[in-house]
Write an enzyme that holds these catalytic residues in place. Structure first.
Site, PDB file in Angstrom:
ATOM      1  N   TYR A 159      17.850  30.097   4.621  1.00 38.16           N
ATOM      2  CA  TYR A 159      16.706  30.862   5.141  1.00 38.16           C
ATOM      3  C   TYR A 159      16.792  31.068   6.644  1.00 38.16           C
ATOM      4  O   TYR A 159      17.206  30.180   7.389  1.00 38.16           O
ATOM      5  CB  TYR A 159      15.410  30.114   4.839  1.00 38.16           C
ATOM      6  CG  TYR A 159      14.946  30.257   3.411  1.00 38.16           C
ATOM      7  CD1 TYR A 159      14.619  31.502   2.880  1.00 38.16           C
ATOM      8  CD2 TYR A 159      14.826  29.132   2.605  1.00 38.16           C
ATOM      9  CE1 TYR A 159      14.180  31.612   1.566  1.00 38.16           C
ATOM     10  CE2 TYR A 159      14.383  29.235   1.294  1.00 38.16           C
ATOM     11  CZ  TYR A 159      14.063  30.490   0.784  1.00 38.16           C
ATOM     12  OH  TYR A 159      13.634  30.604  -0.513  1.00 38.16           O
ATOM     13  N   LYS A 219       0.848  -1.208   0.000  1.00 32.07           N
ATOM     14  CA  LYS A 219       0.000   0.000   0.000  1.00 32.07           C
ATOM     15  C   LYS A 219       0.879   1.252   0.000  1.00 32.07           C
ATOM     16  O   LYS A 219       2.092   1.151   0.214  1.00 32.07           O
ATOM     17  CB  LYS A 219      -0.933  -0.009   1.205  1.00 32.07           C
ATOM     18  CG  LYS A 219      -0.218   0.035   2.542  1.00 32.07           C
ATOM     19  CD  LYS A 219      -1.164  -0.262   3.693  1.00 32.07           C
ATOM     20  CE  LYS A 219      -0.442  -0.426   4.981  1.00 32.07           C
ATOM     21  NZ  LYS A 219      -0.681   0.576   5.987  1.00 32.07           N
TER      22      LYS A 219
HETATM   23  C1  LIG Z   1      -3.299  -4.311   8.669  1.00 24.30           C
HETATM   24  C2  LIG Z   1      -1.859  -4.129   8.376  1.00 24.30           C
HETATM   25  N1  LIG Z   1      -1.071  -5.217   8.287  1.00 24.30           N
HETATM   26  C3  LIG Z   1       0.253  -5.109   8.027  1.00 24.30           C
HETATM   27  C4  LIG Z   1       0.856  -3.882   7.852  1.00 24.30           C
HETATM   28  C5  LIG Z   1       2.334  -3.819   7.595  1.00 24.30           C
HETATM   29  O1  LIG Z   1       2.997  -3.270   8.687  1.00 24.30           O
HETATM   30  P1  LIG Z   1       4.579  -3.115   8.731  1.00 24.30           P
HETATM   31  O2  LIG Z   1       4.939  -2.174   7.655  1.00 24.30           O
HETATM   32  O3  LIG Z   1       4.850  -2.579  10.076  1.00 24.30           O
HETATM   33  O4  LIG Z   1       5.138  -4.486   8.498  1.00 24.30           O
HETATM   34  C6  LIG Z   1       0.078  -2.732   7.956  1.00 24.30           C
HETATM   35  C7  LIG Z   1       0.710  -1.415   7.796  1.00 24.30           C
HETATM   36  O5  LIG Z   1       0.380  -0.434   8.353  1.00 24.30           O
HETATM   37  C8  LIG Z   1      -1.310  -2.863   8.216  1.00 24.30           C
HETATM   38  O6  LIG Z   1      -2.105  -1.774   8.310  1.00 24.30           O
END
Ligand SMILES: Cc1ncc(COP(=O)(O)O)c(C=O)c1O
Length: 358
Positions: free
Chosen positions: A255, A35
């Site tokens: 800046y 994601k």
């Molecule tokens: C439901 C869920 N599972 C797994 C993950 C993966 O987490 P990580 O990047 O800490 O391994 C996330 C990330 O936020 C998540 O929301």
């Protein structure tokens, strides 16, 4: 002159990290979390680099659609599920697996007409208080899901941990105990562990694991490095020097004239700023790797440029390569300087930064 800022992505490191996860979570299937543009690494290139992943997890429908459009055929799990009948139909068309975390989503499934069948992940809220059925609401939700017509292809169960990145945090064990209690006697596949859960010490039942950060080669723990976990950074945020200037003791840089040279200094201007995703709040002293040496940032990060004191680094000239993070300069370390977590830095690399596969 060498190229300006780019995020160089190493598919080989991504695959290496996947096999490190597999060694750690033997027997578990791996849902690679891609994601948020694969945490800034490029959704499609990251997924295409992981043909061995058993599934991909995304947050939003659009992310799943982009993966299918790119020819990804592995299962794709929508971690937040869907929220409308149209989205549900779209999910069916593309064969997405759905997380079901709310009664509204069960209703959408009940009201759906046609012969669509899904793999459904019922999410139990064991203490995160974000998404999922609280334990007392789980059994009725499961019953409704079981009675769906047509029946689900498969029912699976998941929960998400709030504090797995803090070793020995009591909440992890409490959440796991709550999950076990709620699911006692059920024989469905389960998934609990994110990266910290996979590499942490708690005993987690894991038919499926859900690594995100670890795949990208960063450690979720404050006190354990990625290298100690056997992980390799996947992204190098590279740029180069676009100007070098001598600054006399007492003169200021940038800046707000926020930094005053304590002595005569050699300052390199790097083409990287908050317009690229480098936090403006990075404090002076944060290292940049330049000509193989660590040199400190001085003054404020501006939109397109950052100044670095290279007085102690010989041979810096216009075009010298600079690494903002990557091998030799962990993104976790820069995140600590910025007062944030590596997740945020990786996700914040901006659209104008080209991704380049090495
Ligand atoms: C439901 C869920 N599972 C797994 C993950 C993966 O987490 P990580 O990047 O800490 O391994 C996330 C990330 O936020 C998540 O929301």
């Amino acid at each position: 002159m060498s190229r300006l800022i780019r995020a160089v992505i190493e598919p080989r490191a991504l695959r290496h990290n996947l096999s490190t996860v597999r060694e750690r979570a033997r027997r578990a299937r791996v849902m690679a979390v891609v994601k948020a543009n694969a945490y800034g690494h490029g959704l499609v290139p990251a997924a295409l680099s992981l043909p061995e992943a058993d599934a991909f997890a995304v947050a939003r429908l659009e992310e799943g659609l982009a993966l299918r459009a790119a020819g990804i055929t592995q299962p794709i799990v929508l971690l937040e599920g869907v929220f409308t009948a149209e989205q549900l139909l779209e999910a069916a068309r593309h064969g997405f697996d759905l997380v079901v975390h709310d009664a509204l989503q069960v209703e959408l499934l009940e009201e759906m007409t046609g012969a669509h069948r899904f793999v459904l992940w019922i999410k139990i809220d064991t203490g995160m208080n974000r998404l999922g059925f609280p334990p007392r609401e789980f059994a009725p939700a499961l019953e409704r899901v079981r009675r769906l017509k047509p029946s689900p292809l498969e029912i699976r169960l998941l929960t998400h941990l709030a504090c797995a990145d803090e070793p020995d945090n009591r909440m992890t064990n409490q959440q796991v105990a709550r999950f076990r209690e709620t699911t006692r006697g059920l024989d469905y596949s389960v998934s609990i562990a994110n990266s910290a859960g996979i590499f942490g010490s708690a005993q987690l039942k894991c038919d499926w694991v859900r690594p995100g950060l670890a795949l990208y080669g960063a450690s979720p723990f404050a006190a354990t490095s990625a290298a100690q976990l056997g992980l390799e950074p996947v992204m190098s945020l590279e740029s180069s020097v676009i100007a070098v200037r001598r600054v006399t003791a007492g003169e200021t840089v940038g800046y707000g004239a926020a930094w005053t040279a304590p002595r005569d200094c050699l300052i390199a201007i790097i083409a990287a700023g908050y317009g690229d995703g480098l936090p403006r709040g990075l404090p002076g002293g944060t290292p940049v790797l330049i000509a193989g040496a660590r040199a400190p940032i001085v003054g404020r990060v501006s939109m397109d440029m950052t100044a670095v004191d290279v007085s102690a680094v010989p041979g810096v000239h216009v075009g010298t390569a600079a690494l903002l993070w990557g091998p030799g300069l962990p993104v976790e370390e820069i995140a600590r300087h910025a007062g944030t977590i590596p997740y945020e830095l990786l996700c914040s690399v901006s659209q104008r930064v080209p991704l380049e596969l090495r």
